[in-house]
Write an enzyme that holds these catalytic residues in place. Sequence first.
Site, PDB file in Angstrom:
ATOM      1  N   SER A  27       0.818  -1.207   0.000  1.00 44.79           N
ATOM      2  CA  SER A  27       0.000   0.000   0.000  1.00 44.79           C
ATOM      3  C   SER A  27       0.854   1.260   0.000  1.00 44.79           C
ATOM      4  O   SER A  27       1.835   1.363   0.740  1.00 44.79           O
ATOM      5  CB  SER A  27      -0.913   0.016   1.234  1.00 44.79           C
ATOM      6  N   ASP A  28       0.463   2.215  -0.839  1.00 45.44           N
ATOM      7  CA  ASP A  28       1.074   3.541  -0.793  1.00 45.44           C
ATOM      8  C   ASP A  28       0.827   4.163   0.573  1.00 45.44           C
ATOM      9  O   ASP A  28      -0.196   3.901   1.221  1.00 45.44           O
ATOM     10  CB  ASP A  28       0.467   4.452  -1.865  1.00 45.44           C
TER      11      ASP A  28
END
Length: 544
Positions: A27-28
């Site tokens: 995930s960013d």
Amino acid sequence: MALSKRKAIVTRLESIEEMASMDVLCSDKTGTLTQNQLTLGEVKLFHAKDEQAVLLAASMASREEDRDAIDEAIIHGLNDKHYMDHFTQVRFVPFDPVHKRTEATIRDDLGHSFRVTKGAPQVIMQLCGLAGDDEARAQQVVDDFAAHGYRALGVAHKESDDAPWVFLGVISLFDPPREDSAETIKQAGEHGVRIKMVTGDNVAIARQIAGKLGLGSNILPAGSLIGKGGDANLPDNAIEQVERADGFAEVFPEHKFAIVKLFQKHGHITGMTGDGVNDAPALKQADVGIAVSGATDAARAAADLVLTTPGLSVIINAIEEARRIFERMNAYAIYRISETIRIMFFVVLAMIFFNFYPITAVMIILLAFFNDIPIMTIAYDHTQLEKEPVRWNMRQVITVATAMGVTGVIGSFGMLLIAMDWLKLDIAQIQTYVFLKMAVAGHLVLFVARSREHFWKRPWPAPIMVWSAVITKVAATLLAAYGFGVITPISWPEIALIWGYSIVSAWVTDLVKVAVYRHMENRTPRHQQFLGHVQHRLHPAASK
């Protein structure tokens, strides 16, 4: 439909199955795990007269109409934003993940042109050629900011094309975690999905934010692990390091692609979030590519799931819904295989051994009609939510379905012998007898196949599934009782016998199903006793 109501759009239906199996999600950080609502912090001066001079230069290296979170935070920090009216932005080079800075050519009211830039401190420091004490001090400032979770931006200006870049100062910005991120990460862990944070920030910032989110502190710099050569230059222990990592810092777009491939190489079903054009290759490579809110068209086109609201919480809902859909597909596969075995083997063997057709062509069509209507409602069935990622286990599916099918064949022959030897029915009545038995037993087997546990345990079937079965079985029963010129009718006592026999047969089939599941999952009393004995021998103190 259920996911669209939660603001998640599925662009590839096959991804539902892969989402049910997903065990790693990269995930960013910015805008996904954090709010992407930056607040301006302290400004450290180098070759600027005051903080406003640094902020003014950084503001001129921004473009307000882009609505970028960093640019907005810097511009709002100016005491007098109208002072910007004295300057005209002649040329602007936007930020990109490779060069990691913006640059603008500015002309003032007197016609003098100069250039300003802002970006990653290390990039700006290198651009200005900092060395010695200035370099050490700048690096110390950046490290201090990072230790407190603050992002740092270097700012510089250049009086003319021939002049050197002058390092003005370092701006600190704080992007707080989203309020739901820590709970979402916790829920993901409870669902057997490990979230790995991926960020372009340095290791110290990433470690600080990861600690606040409960991710862990094992943050690896992507460049030192993977490098820009991709898979060709991977160290021997890269896969093990990636497995143990809680996140990755100083990430370039090509690193995301390599990280996804590493996880896949190690047998993981991997998800990846992204929002930019450069994220598209990683999103396409991932088993489940997820374009977050505000993603570019390129990222949306490459993604399997498009989120229209910020954050990751909707992904948990997507995982749960995907696993429910998977369980329905698994139940349907078991039911369809077992029914094929039950009907095909029974009809063929009855023709061979008793030399007559146990069911007519018209009855086969009616049977398909009565069975197929309720089977469609399995899409709305209530299913058990698995706590771990699920994958197809065809050995288990075929074994369970075969056991249920063989049990059904034996039960059908038992019913046939009762009709022939005890009730002394003629062939036409026997055919009606077999038709009703297959119709009733078929739906009861559907309720047996939908769960790994006994059919009377929760979760119970959806109302639409129950009522569709009731209505079609009542219709089949009335058809068997009165014939209506289509089939030969039989008496109500014979119908009652068929219903009673079918219920008992379904109960026996359920016992067989549960026994097979428990044997294959090592949950029988004998297996549990053996495992308990082994545990006692290995850990005698803990067993007391």
